[in-house]
Scaffold this active site. Structure first.
Site, PDB file in Angstrom:
ATOM      1  CG  ASP A 172       4.860  -3.225 -11.384  1.00 55.79           C
ATOM      2  OD1 ASP A 172       4.730  -3.707 -12.532  1.00 55.79           O
ATOM      3  OD2 ASP A 172       5.440  -2.149 -11.173  1.00 55.79           O
ATOM      4  CD  GLU A 173       9.361  -4.348 -11.798  1.00 54.54           C
ATOM      5  OE1 GLU A 173       9.838  -5.194 -12.589  1.00 54.54           O
ATOM      6  OE2 GLU A 173       9.368  -3.131 -12.033  1.00 54.54           O
ATOM      7  CB  ALA A 174       4.592 -10.585 -12.497  1.00 55.35           C
ATOM      8  N   GLY A 185       5.454  -7.200 -21.860  1.00 58.35           N
ATOM      9  CA  GLY A 185       6.143  -6.340 -22.830  1.00 58.35           C
ATOM     10  C   GLY A 185       7.530  -6.015 -22.313  1.00 58.35           C
TER      11      GLY A 185
END
Ligand SMILES: Nc1ncnc2c1ncn2[C@@H]1O[C@H](COP(=O)(O)OP(=O)(O)O)[C@@H](O)[C@H]1O
Ligand SMILES: Cc1cn([C@H]2C[C@H](O)[C@@H](COP(=O)(O)O)O2)c(=O)[nH]c1=O
Length: 238
Positions: free
Chosen positions: A116-118, A39
């Site tokens: 996170d922050e892939a 998203g």
């Protein structure tokens, strides 16, 4: 060589193999899982990731959270949401270094790996494959599917074919409060990777994205006041 010798030799060899290894000698693990949360910015991706990791931890599973060391916005050693919820994490330049840094024994007993922050990890695909398919881990990946120009960002979309579930979250358009699917950059910086928060980016609906982004000579938008009452909505859950 007689067939009875071959049979008894195979049978002896299989009996000598411990129950946590297969006849090819590799370890057998519970089946892994991959869950992907995507998203625009401010959609609640990190919030959803932390919720999942905390709930797994509360159920007694061994969890770890990894984020990209490129993102130093709120803290180096913690994943932090835009509204300040924190969880300790490993901050790494890439994922291939994780196993070795974390330690083989600690990795072996790990159940859940949150990332996170892939979008900042180029080796996301290989890491997810190995962790879920071979090592039996549950991997929860949160990241931007698109950059500020709505181009596929990093390797996030590459892991969609590997995933058990995909959750696409939406934010609220800061200009009209409709559902926001996209992230608008408010400065004229054109490099793809540009770390920032509400000072540089805002979530927008399609109409405002098209009106503001697509104009070639777009004026620089003024930094806006941070709003924390944005409601989070899931657009699609597969
Ligand atoms: N423009 C904004 N500036 C700062 N915080 C915001 C803004 N819009 C939404 N938020 C807050 O951010 C939270 C979501 O944060 P987070 O989970 O870190 O999102 P994401 O990881 O998708 O960027 C929302 O619950 C809301 O309170
Ligand atoms: C759109 C866009 C974002 N980024 C950066 C900005 C932030 O540091 C992260 C996203 O963080 P969030 O947890 O999803 O809020 O990515 C970027 O480098 N390039 C872009 O186009």
């Amino acid at each position: 060589m007689s067939s009875s010798f071959v049979k008894s030799s195979i049978s002896r060899n299989l009996n000598s193999i411990s129950t946590d290894a297969d006849p090819m000698g590799s370890a057998i693990h519970d089946s892994g899982e991959i869950h992907v949360i995507i998203g625009p910015m401010f959609a609640g991706k990190t919030t959803a990731l932390l919720r999942r990791v905390k709930s797994e931890s509360d159920s007694g599973r061994n969890v770890v959270l990894i984020k990209s060391s490129k993102d130093t916005r709120y803290a180096i050693d913690a994943v932090v949401t835009h509204d300040g919820v924190k969880f300790p994490c490993w901050s790494l330049p890439d994922l291939k270094s994780f196993k070795q840094k974390f330690g083989d024994d600690a990795y072996e007993v790990l159940d859940v790996i949150g990332i996170d922050e892939a979008q900042f990890f180029d080796d996301l695909y290989d890491f997810c494959c190995e962790a879920a398919d071979l090592d039996g881990k549950t991997v929860v990946v949160a990241g931007l599917d698109g950059d500020y120009l709505r181009r596929s960002f990093g390797s996030v979309l590459e892991v969609v074919p590997l995933a058990d579930t995909i959750t696409k979250l939406t934010a609220r358009c800061e200009l009209c409060r409709k559902r926001a699917f996209f992230t608008l950059r408010k400065t004229q910086e054109t490099k793809t990777e540009l770390i920032g928060g509400a000072d540089v980016y805002m979530p927008v609906c399609r109409q405002h994205y098209v009106n503001l982004q697509v104009e070639a000579a777009r004026p620089v938008l003024k930094p806006h006041t941070v709003k924390t009452d944005v409601s989070l909505e899931e657009a699609v859950v597969v």
